[in-house]
Motif scaffolding. Structure first.
Motif, PDB file in Angstrom:
ATOM      1  N   VAL A  82       0.842  -1.190   0.000  1.00  0.00           N
ATOM      2  CA  VAL A  82       0.000   0.000   0.000  1.00  0.00           C
ATOM      3  C   VAL A  82       0.877   1.239   0.000  1.00  0.00           C
ATOM      4  N   LEU A  83       0.618   2.140  -0.938  1.00  0.00           N
ATOM      5  CA  LEU A  83       1.309   3.426  -1.020  1.00  0.00           C
ATOM      6  C   LEU A  83       0.432   4.469  -0.347  1.00  0.00           C
ATOM      7  N   GLU A  84       0.982   5.119   0.671  1.00  0.00           N
ATOM      8  CA  GLU A  84       0.258   6.155   1.406  1.00  0.00           C
ATOM      9  C   GLU A  84       0.945   7.493   1.175  1.00  0.00           C
ATOM     10  N   ARG A  85       0.184   8.430   0.601  1.00  0.00           N
ATOM     11  CA  ARG A  85       0.669   9.782   0.354  1.00  0.00           C
ATOM     12  C   ARG A  85      -0.231  10.757   1.077  1.00  0.00           C
ATOM     13  N   SER A  86       0.356  11.777   1.623  1.00  0.00           N
ATOM     14  CA  SER A  86      -0.422  12.802   2.300  1.00  0.00           C
ATOM     15  C   SER A  86      -1.366  13.463   1.298  1.00  0.00           C
ATOM     16  N   GLY A  87      -2.647  13.523   1.642  1.00  0.00           N
ATOM     17  CA  GLY A  87      -3.625  14.185   0.793  1.00  0.00           C
ATOM     18  C   GLY A  87      -4.171  13.343  -0.339  1.00  0.00           C
ATOM     19  N   ASP A  88      -3.713  12.098  -0.501  1.00  0.00           N
ATOM     20  CA  ASP A  88      -4.198  11.207  -1.564  1.00  0.00           C
ATOM     21  C   ASP A  88      -4.786   9.946  -0.952  1.00  0.00           C
ATOM     22  N   ASP A  89      -5.652   9.291  -1.717  1.00  0.00           N
ATOM     23  CA  ASP A  89      -6.160   7.992  -1.290  1.00  0.00           C
ATOM     24  C   ASP A  89      -5.032   6.969  -1.353  1.00  0.00           C
ATOM     25  N   ALA A  90      -5.033   6.052  -0.418  1.00  0.00           N
ATOM     26  CA  ALA A  90      -4.045   4.968  -0.429  1.00  0.00           C
ATOM     27  C   ALA A  90      -4.278   4.090  -1.651  1.00  0.00           C
ATOM     28  N   GLN A  91      -3.190   3.633  -2.256  1.00  0.00           N
ATOM     29  CA  GLN A  91      -3.233   2.754  -3.422  1.00  0.00           C
ATOM     30  C   GLN A  91      -2.673   1.392  -3.025  1.00  0.00           C
ATOM     31  N   ALA A  92      -3.365   0.324  -3.421  1.00  0.00           N
ATOM     32  CA  ALA A  92      -2.941  -1.032  -3.066  1.00  0.00           C
ATOM     33  C   ALA A  92      -2.646  -1.849  -4.322  1.00  0.00           C
ATOM     34  N   VAL A  93      -1.614  -2.675  -4.226  1.00  0.00           N
ATOM     35  CA  VAL A  93      -1.255  -3.615  -5.289  1.00  0.00           C
ATOM     36  C   VAL A  93      -1.082  -4.978  -4.620  1.00  0.00           C
ATOM     37  N   PRO A  94      -1.675  -6.031  -5.188  1.00  0.00           N
ATOM     38  CA  PRO A  94      -1.473  -7.367  -4.604  1.00  0.00           C
ATOM     39  C   PRO A  94       0.024  -7.675  -4.450  1.00  0.00           C
ATOM     40  N   GLY A  95       0.370  -8.262  -3.314  1.00  0.00           N
ATOM     41  CA  GLY A  95       1.764  -8.522  -2.985  1.00  0.00           C
ATOM     42  C   GLY A  95       2.561  -9.257  -4.045  1.00  0.00           C
ATOM     43  N   PRO A  96       2.066 -10.402  -4.554  1.00  0.00           N
ATOM     44  CA  PRO A  96       2.850 -11.126  -5.569  1.00  0.00           C
ATOM     45  C   PRO A  96       3.075 -10.303  -6.838  1.00  0.00           C
ATOM     46  N   LEU A  97       2.068  -9.549  -7.269  1.00  0.00           N
ATOM     47  CA  LEU A  97       2.202  -8.713  -8.460  1.00  0.00           C
ATOM     48  C   LEU A  97       3.223  -7.604  -8.231  1.00  0.00           C
ATOM     49  N   PHE A  98       3.132  -6.942  -7.070  1.00  0.00           N
ATOM     50  CA  PHE A  98       4.071  -5.863  -6.753  1.00  0.00           C
ATOM     51  C   PHE A  98       5.498  -6.400  -6.697  1.00  0.00           C
ATOM     52  N   SER A  99       5.700  -7.513  -6.005  1.00  0.00           N
ATOM     53  CA  SER A  99       7.041  -8.082  -5.851  1.00  0.00           C
ATOM     54  C   SER A  99       7.637  -8.493  -7.195  1.00  0.00           C
ATOM     55  N   ALA A 100       6.821  -9.110  -8.055  1.00  0.00           N
ATOM     56  CA  ALA A 100       7.314  -9.556  -9.360  1.00  0.00           C
ATOM     57  C   ALA A 100       7.659  -8.365 -10.249  1.00  0.00           C
ATOM     58  N   ALA A 101       6.803  -7.345 -10.264  1.00  0.00           N
ATOM     59  CA  ALA A 101       7.068  -6.156 -11.081  1.00  0.00           C
ATOM     60  C   ALA A 101       8.318  -5.446 -10.584  1.00  0.00           C
ATOM     61  N   LEU A 102       8.459  -5.319  -9.269  1.00  0.00           N
ATOM     62  CA  LEU A 102       9.634  -4.655  -8.708  1.00  0.00           C
ATOM     63  C   LEU A 102      10.908  -5.434  -9.010  1.00  0.00           C
ATOM     64  N   ALA A 103      10.855  -6.754  -8.916  1.00  0.00           N
ATOM     65  CA  ALA A 103      12.026  -7.575  -9.221  1.00  0.00           C
ATOM     66  C   ALA A 103      12.433  -7.425 -10.686  1.00  0.00           C
ATOM     67  N   ALA A 104      11.440  -7.381 -11.582  1.00  0.00           N
ATOM     68  CA  ALA A 104      11.757  -7.201 -13.005  1.00  0.00           C
ATOM     69  C   ALA A 104      12.385  -5.836 -13.263  1.00  0.00           C
ATOM     70  N   LEU A 105      11.864  -4.790 -12.641  1.00  0.00           N
ATOM     71  CA  LEU A 105      12.435  -3.447 -12.815  1.00  0.00           C
ATOM     72  C   LEU A 105      13.836  -3.364 -12.200  1.00  0.00           C
ATOM     73  N   ALA A 106      14.041  -4.037 -11.076  1.00  0.00           N
ATOM     74  CA  ALA A 106      15.360  -4.040 -10.439  1.00  0.00           C
ATOM     75  C   ALA A 106      16.388  -4.741 -11.321  1.00  0.00           C
ATOM     76  N   ARG A 107      15.982  -5.863 -11.947  1.00  0.00           N
ATOM     77  CA  ARG A 107      16.893  -6.554 -12.866  1.00  0.00           C
ATOM     78  C   ARG A 107      17.210  -5.654 -14.061  1.00  0.00           C
ATOM     79  N   ALA A 108      16.198  -4.995 -14.596  1.00  0.00           N
ATOM     80  CA  ALA A 108      16.410  -4.110 -15.743  1.00  0.00           C
ATOM     81  C   ALA A 108      17.322  -2.939 -15.392  1.00  0.00           C
ATOM     82  N   ALA A 109      17.247  -2.479 -14.141  1.00  0.00           N
ATOM     83  CA  ALA A 109      18.077  -1.367 -13.691  1.00  0.00           C
ATOM     84  C   ALA A 109      19.464  -1.836 -13.241  1.00  0.00           C
ATOM     85  N   GLY A 110      19.662  -3.153 -13.187  1.00  0.00           N
ATOM     86  CA  GLY A 110      20.957  -3.690 -12.792  1.00  0.00           C
ATOM     87  C   GLY A 110      21.222  -3.670 -11.297  1.00  0.00           C
TER      88      GLY A 110
END
Length: 112
Positions: A82-110
């Motif tokens: 869950v991303l919490e920003r002051s003044g915005d609604d919280a945004q949620a991403v399912p854990g497995p989807l978030f982890s997989a997307a982040l891992a792919a971006l991390a690999r792409a970024a080296g």
């Protein structure tokens, strides 16, 4: 860690390590692409919450926390990042989807 405390699952720990390692725009991009407004109120912060701060383009900061939801009939809770920003609604991403997307971006970024 004191008696009675549980350590976070290794997958969650690894994901928080990647949040710190990738550029903030990568984390924010995942929430922009896959995030949905949180349908429940995020619980109040606790001292044992695992969280990460993410720098925002405007100079502020947002935080990422995990919400565990035990649905009807579930035996194991479902994790949501869950991303919490002051003044915005919280945004949620399912854990497995978030982890997989982040891992792919991390690999792409080296960084993974």
């Amino acid at each position: 860690m004191s008696a009675g405390e549980q350590s976070p699952p290794p997958a969650l720990e690894a994901t928080f390590v990647l949040i710190a390692a990738v550029p903030p725009a990568a984390v924010l991009g995942i929430f922009a692409r896959y995030g949905k407004p949180l349908a429940v109120t995020m619980p109040a912060e606790s001292t044992d919450d695992q969280r990460a701060l993410v720098a925002l383009p405007d100079g502020g900061a947002a935080q990422v926390r995990v919400l565990q939801v035990l649905g009807y009939g579930d035996v194991i809770p479902n994790d949501y990042f869950v991303l919490e920003r002051s003044g915005d609604d919280a945004q949620a991403v399912p854990g497995p989807l978030f982890s997989a997307a982040l891992a792919a971006l991390a690999r792409a970024a080296g960084v993974a």
